[in-house]
Design a protein around this motif. Structure first.
Motif, PDB file in Angstrom:
ATOM      1  N   PHE A 266       0.807  -1.220   0.000  1.00  0.00           N
ATOM      2  CA  PHE A 266       0.000   0.000   0.000  1.00  0.00           C
ATOM      3  C   PHE A 266       0.845   1.277   0.000  1.00  0.00           C
ATOM      4  CE2 PHE A 266      -3.228  -3.028   1.142  1.00  0.00           C
ATOM      5  CZ  PHE A 266      -4.381  -2.492   0.580  1.00  0.00           C
ATOM      6  N   HIS A 267       2.145   1.132  -0.100  1.00  0.00           N
ATOM      7  CA  HIS A 267       2.975   2.333  -0.233  1.00  0.00           C
ATOM      8  C   HIS A 267       2.724   2.981  -1.596  1.00  0.00           C
ATOM      9  CE1 HIS A 267       6.329   5.066  -0.312  1.00  0.00           C
ATOM     10  NE2 HIS A 267       6.840   4.464  -1.367  1.00  0.00           N
ATOM     11  N   ASP A 268       2.450   4.261  -1.583  1.00  0.00           N
ATOM     12  CA  ASP A 268       2.169   5.012  -2.813  1.00  0.00           C
ATOM     13  C   ASP A 268       3.416   5.806  -3.194  1.00  0.00           C
ATOM     14  OD1 ASP A 268       1.176   6.395  -4.942  1.00  0.00           O
ATOM     15  OD2 ASP A 268      -0.567   7.215  -3.912  1.00  0.00           O
ATOM     16  N   PRO A 269       4.171   5.360  -4.208  1.00  0.00           N
ATOM     17  CA  PRO A 269       5.403   6.073  -4.562  1.00  0.00           C
ATOM     18  C   PRO A 269       5.157   7.461  -5.127  1.00  0.00           C
ATOM     19  CG  PRO A 269       4.919   4.385  -6.198  1.00  0.00           C
ATOM     20  CD  PRO A 269       3.925   4.202  -5.086  1.00  0.00           C
ATOM     21  N   ARG A 270       3.933   7.753  -5.513  1.00  0.00           N
ATOM     22  CA  ARG A 270       3.639   9.074  -6.070  1.00  0.00           C
ATOM     23  C   ARG A 270       3.749  10.176  -5.017  1.00  0.00           C
ATOM     24  NH1 ARG A 270      -2.151   7.451  -8.500  1.00  0.00           N
ATOM     25  NH2 ARG A 270      -2.264   6.727  -6.325  1.00  0.00           N
ATOM     26  N   GLN A 271       3.622   9.821  -3.743  1.00  0.00           N
ATOM     27  CA  GLN A 271       3.666  10.816  -2.683  1.00  0.00           C
ATOM     28  C   GLN A 271       5.089  11.298  -2.386  1.00  0.00           C
ATOM     29  OE1 GLN A 271       0.788  11.949  -1.687  1.00  0.00           O
ATOM     30  NE2 GLN A 271      -0.276  10.398  -2.900  1.00  0.00           N
ATOM     31  N   ASN A 272       6.072  10.505  -2.732  1.00  0.00           N
ATOM     32  CA  ASN A 272       7.467  10.868  -2.461  1.00  0.00           C
ATOM     33  C   ASN A 272       8.340  10.251  -3.548  1.00  0.00           C
ATOM     34  OD1 ASN A 272       9.868  11.691  -1.344  1.00  0.00           O
ATOM     35  ND2 ASN A 272       9.849  10.211   0.332  1.00  0.00           N
ATOM     36  N   HIS A 273       8.598  11.021  -4.591  1.00  0.00           N
ATOM     37  CA  HIS A 273       9.360  10.482  -5.713  1.00  0.00           C
ATOM     38  C   HIS A 273      10.230  11.562  -6.334  1.00  0.00           C
ATOM     39  CE1 HIS A 273       6.116  12.421  -8.009  1.00  0.00           C
ATOM     40  NE2 HIS A 273       6.946  12.398  -9.046  1.00  0.00           N
ATOM     41  N   GLU A 274      11.206  11.096  -7.108  1.00  0.00           N
ATOM     42  CA  GLU A 274      12.088  11.982  -7.866  1.00  0.00           C
ATOM     43  C   GLU A 274      11.958  11.610  -9.335  1.00  0.00           C
ATOM     44  OE1 GLU A 274      16.874  12.701  -8.626  1.00  0.00           O
ATOM     45  OE2 GLU A 274      16.187  11.586  -6.864  1.00  0.00           O
ATOM     46  N   ALA A 283       5.290  12.679 -20.783  1.00  0.00           N
ATOM     47  CA  ALA A 283       4.020  12.901 -21.466  1.00  0.00           C
ATOM     48  C   ALA A 283       3.787  11.899 -22.585  1.00  0.00           C
ATOM     49  CB  ALA A 283       3.967  14.321 -22.016  1.00  0.00           C
ATOM     50  N   ARG A 284       4.841  11.210 -23.019  1.00  0.00           N
ATOM     51  CA  ARG A 284       4.685  10.208 -24.082  1.00  0.00           C
ATOM     52  C   ARG A 284       4.030   8.927 -23.577  1.00  0.00           C
ATOM     53  NH1 ARG A 284      10.238   9.398 -27.196  1.00  0.00           N
ATOM     54  NH2 ARG A 284       8.871   7.904 -28.249  1.00  0.00           N
ATOM     55  N   VAL A 285       4.014   8.736 -22.264  1.00  0.00           N
ATOM     56  CA  VAL A 285       3.348   7.548 -21.703  1.00  0.00           C
ATOM     57  C   VAL A 285       1.842   7.753 -21.789  1.00  0.00           C
ATOM     58  CG1 VAL A 285       3.067   6.110 -19.650  1.00  0.00           C
ATOM     59  CG2 VAL A 285       5.280   7.184 -20.137  1.00  0.00           C
ATOM     60  N   PRO A 286       1.098   6.803 -22.365  1.00  0.00           N
ATOM     61  CA  PRO A 286      -0.360   6.963 -22.448  1.00  0.00           C
ATOM     62  C   PRO A 286      -0.970   7.173 -21.067  1.00  0.00           C
ATOM     63  CG  PRO A 286       0.372   5.121 -23.807  1.00  0.00           C
ATOM     64  CD  PRO A 286       1.566   5.558 -23.020  1.00  0.00           C
ATOM     65  N   PRO A 287      -1.927   8.063 -20.940  1.00  0.00           N
ATOM     66  CA  PRO A 287      -2.500   8.356 -19.612  1.00  0.00           C
ATOM     67  C   PRO A 287      -3.060   7.127 -18.907  1.00  0.00           C
ATOM     68  CG  PRO A 287      -3.190   9.999 -21.222  1.00  0.00           C
ATOM     69  CD  PRO A 287      -2.488   8.926 -21.995  1.00  0.00           C
ATOM     70  N   ASN A 293      -2.075   8.444 -12.838  1.00  0.00           N
ATOM     71  CA  ASN A 293      -3.507   8.597 -13.078  1.00  0.00           C
ATOM     72  C   ASN A 293      -4.334   7.458 -12.482  1.00  0.00           C
ATOM     73  OD1 ASN A 293      -2.953  10.922 -14.631  1.00  0.00           O
ATOM     74  ND2 ASN A 293      -2.563   9.654 -16.439  1.00  0.00           N
ATOM     75  N   ALA A 294      -3.703   6.538 -11.765  1.00  0.00           N
ATOM     76  CA  ALA A 294      -4.428   5.405 -11.193  1.00  0.00           C
ATOM     77  C   ALA A 294      -5.200   5.840  -9.952  1.00  0.00           C
ATOM     78  CB  ALA A 294      -3.462   4.285 -10.836  1.00  0.00           C
ATOM     79  N   PRO A 295      -6.354   5.242  -9.692  1.00  0.00           N
ATOM     80  CA  PRO A 295      -7.109   5.570  -8.465  1.00  0.00           C
ATOM     81  C   PRO A 295      -6.357   5.135  -7.213  1.00  0.00           C
ATOM     82  CG  PRO A 295      -8.477   4.426 -10.085  1.00  0.00           C
ATOM     83  CD  PRO A 295      -7.068   4.301 -10.558  1.00  0.00           C
ATOM     84  N   ALA A 296      -6.821   5.596  -6.086  1.00  0.00           N
ATOM     85  CA  ALA A 296      -6.211   5.215  -4.808  1.00  0.00           C
ATOM     86  C   ALA A 296      -6.359   3.713  -4.585  1.00  0.00           C
ATOM     87  CB  ALA A 296      -6.864   5.993  -3.664  1.00  0.00           C
ATOM     88  N   ASP A 297      -5.359   3.116  -3.932  1.00  0.00           N
ATOM     89  CA  ASP A 297      -5.332   1.679  -3.640  1.00  0.00           C
ATOM     90  C   ASP A 297      -5.416   0.841  -4.909  1.00  0.00           C
ATOM     91  OD1 ASP A 297      -5.232   2.408  -1.011  1.00  0.00           O
ATOM     92  OD2 ASP A 297      -7.328   1.970  -0.586  1.00  0.00           O
TER      93      ASP A 297
END
Length: 462
Positions: A266-274, A283-287, A293-297
């Protein structure tokens, strides 16, 4: 005469578990010979017998074994009188032996983590203060205060733009620790044709198993048969963590290991990343394929050992459904790509409908319709980079073309390693002589000598 014995300098021992950093001290009186050092032997750090000496201890200087006559009293044939020696020893405090796992397990996880990564900056930085870092990590894990740190996010463009997440080195050690402890109980229940992130079950194993299944269902290419090849849509980004946690809890019954697995999951790397690289490249990665863009959990980061292992645990339910509910005799999977073989295309079509209905209801996943293929076997099956056709198994043409293009444009210092790597990849196919000859001509033009069987290159003597 009173002599105070000092504790020995503490050194890292990957075999003997380390004690806690802070321990209470107490003193005991023992009789020892005068004009000679005490026969007491310094206890091993963290050893069970750290609080007392055993019968028959060996003097490290004279290499003589001493015999204890009375608890705390030692005798010597050269002694003329006795004095009191006060030795400081750690009192009975919780040591590494009382933790949920032995310290050797953490040291083994560190050794596994640095394999093939010893030259990276993160591995070297961790090893500069190896003992202190391992002790601090061990204490955090035992006390329940461990939390994953910052992740590095970057984008790869081959074969298509995709996000890759790399955890900190200390976090990767924890991933290996968890994997080493709980993976075997899951591997034991996986089917034989479940591949990827399992020892001995890489792409070559997957291609060989598929070739075996093809020969079996077609009676060695003598009878017609069909194959159904499927792929899950946005697999890693769409994984439901709550469903995955329930799957882990069925076999991980120890509270410590289940809590650690939940902490990592359940660690969310989006909260602390470089973010490394330009925003234009991201931006070339499809959304719909981006973890941002993933939902929580929901969603696992691609690039961590834990994510690969969790993916296998998650899709083991699909393996069991196909093998036991659908009664598919010829079935195999590599990560989220899987196949079914049968003599009847109608049976495969019905199986596809059942899988398409079962996946969303059970795992919250769905098939990628653009990568769902139902065709006769004689047309060939493209799987894990190889193409299985009647009586031969070859490397995908796009892979060979990419290898030729990269070797032609590679820097001189990179050609040797890249050339041997590509030749090693091509030799996994049963019919790769033509492809290896094509690559050998490119490498010969770059100034290298080719082995006679076209499997290796050498640098020319100066």
């Amino acid at each position: 005469m009173t002599v105070k014995a000092l504790m020995p300098v503490r050194k890292l021992n990957l075999v003997v578990p380390l004690a806690h950093k802070a321990t209470a001290m107490r003193t005991t009186d023992t009789a020892a010979p005068p004009l000679a050092r005490s026969g007491a032997v310094a206890p091993l750090i963290g050893h069970k017998q750290a609080l007392g000496l055993r019968h028959g201890d060996v003097d490290s200087t004279t290499r003589r074994s001493t015999r204890t006559t009375t608890p705390g009293i030692r005798t010597s044939t050269t002694a003329t009188r006795t004095t009191t020696t006060r030795a400081t020893r750690p009192a009975a405090e919780p040591s590494a032996d009382s933790s949920p796992y032995a310290f050797q397990s953490l040291a083994q996880a560190w050794d596994d983590c640095r394999r093939h990564k010893r030259g990276t900056a993160s591995a070297l930085a961790f090893e500069e203060r190896l003992e202190a870092n391992l002790c601090a990590l061990h204490e955090e894990l035992c006390s329940g205060t461990y939390r994953p740190g910052r992740s590095i996010c970057f984008v790869i463009t081959h074969p298509k733009p995709r996000e890759v997440w790399a955890a900190e080195f200390r976090d990767r050690i924890v991933h290996h620790l968890l994997y080493n402890h709980i993976s075997q109980r899951f591997h034991a229940s996986f089917i034989a044709n479940s591949c990827a992130c399992i020892p001995g079950r890489g792409t070559l194993y997957a291609a060989q198993r598929l070739e075996h299944d093809v020969r079996a269902v077609s009676h060695n290419w003598s009878r017609p048969a069909w194959y159904l090849k499927c792929d899950l849509a946005n697999f890693f980004v769409a994984i439901d963590k709550n469903i995955l946690l329930a799957q882990l809890a069925r076999k991980v019954t120890e509270a410590f290991w289940l809590s650690l697995a939940q902490n990592i999951l359940f660690h969310d790397p989006r909260q602390n990343h470089e973010l490394r690289g330009s925003a234009a490249l991201l931006a070339r990665v499809p959304p719909h394929k981006s973890l941002f863009n993933a939902p929580a959990d929901t969603g696992l980061p691609i690039g961590n050992l834990s994510s690969q292992f969790f993916a296998n645990v998650h899709l083991d339910a699909l393996d069991q459904f196909c093998k036991h509910r659908l009664q598919a005799r010829r079935y195999g999977r590599y990560v989220d790509d899987f196949y079914l073989l049968h003599e009847s295309p109608q049976w495969l079509h019905q199986a596809l409908q059942q899988i398409d209905a079962w996946l969303p209801a059970t795992l919250g996943a769905r098939l990628n319709p653009s990568k769902t293929i139902l065709q006769p076997l004689e047309r060939g099956i493209d799987f894990v980079g190889q193409v299985i056709k009647p009586w031969r198994r070859t490397t995908r043409k796009r892979t060979v073309a990419t290898a030729v293009r990269r070797l032609q444009a590679a820097a001189p210092n990179d050609v040797f390693a890249s050339g041997n790597s590509y030749l090693g990849l091509l030799r996994q196919s049963t019919h790769s002589h033509t492809d290896r000859a094509r690559l050998a001509n490119v490498l010969r033009g770059r100034g290298f000598t080719i082995k006679r069987d076209l499997t290796k290159i050498y640098r020319k003597a100066a």
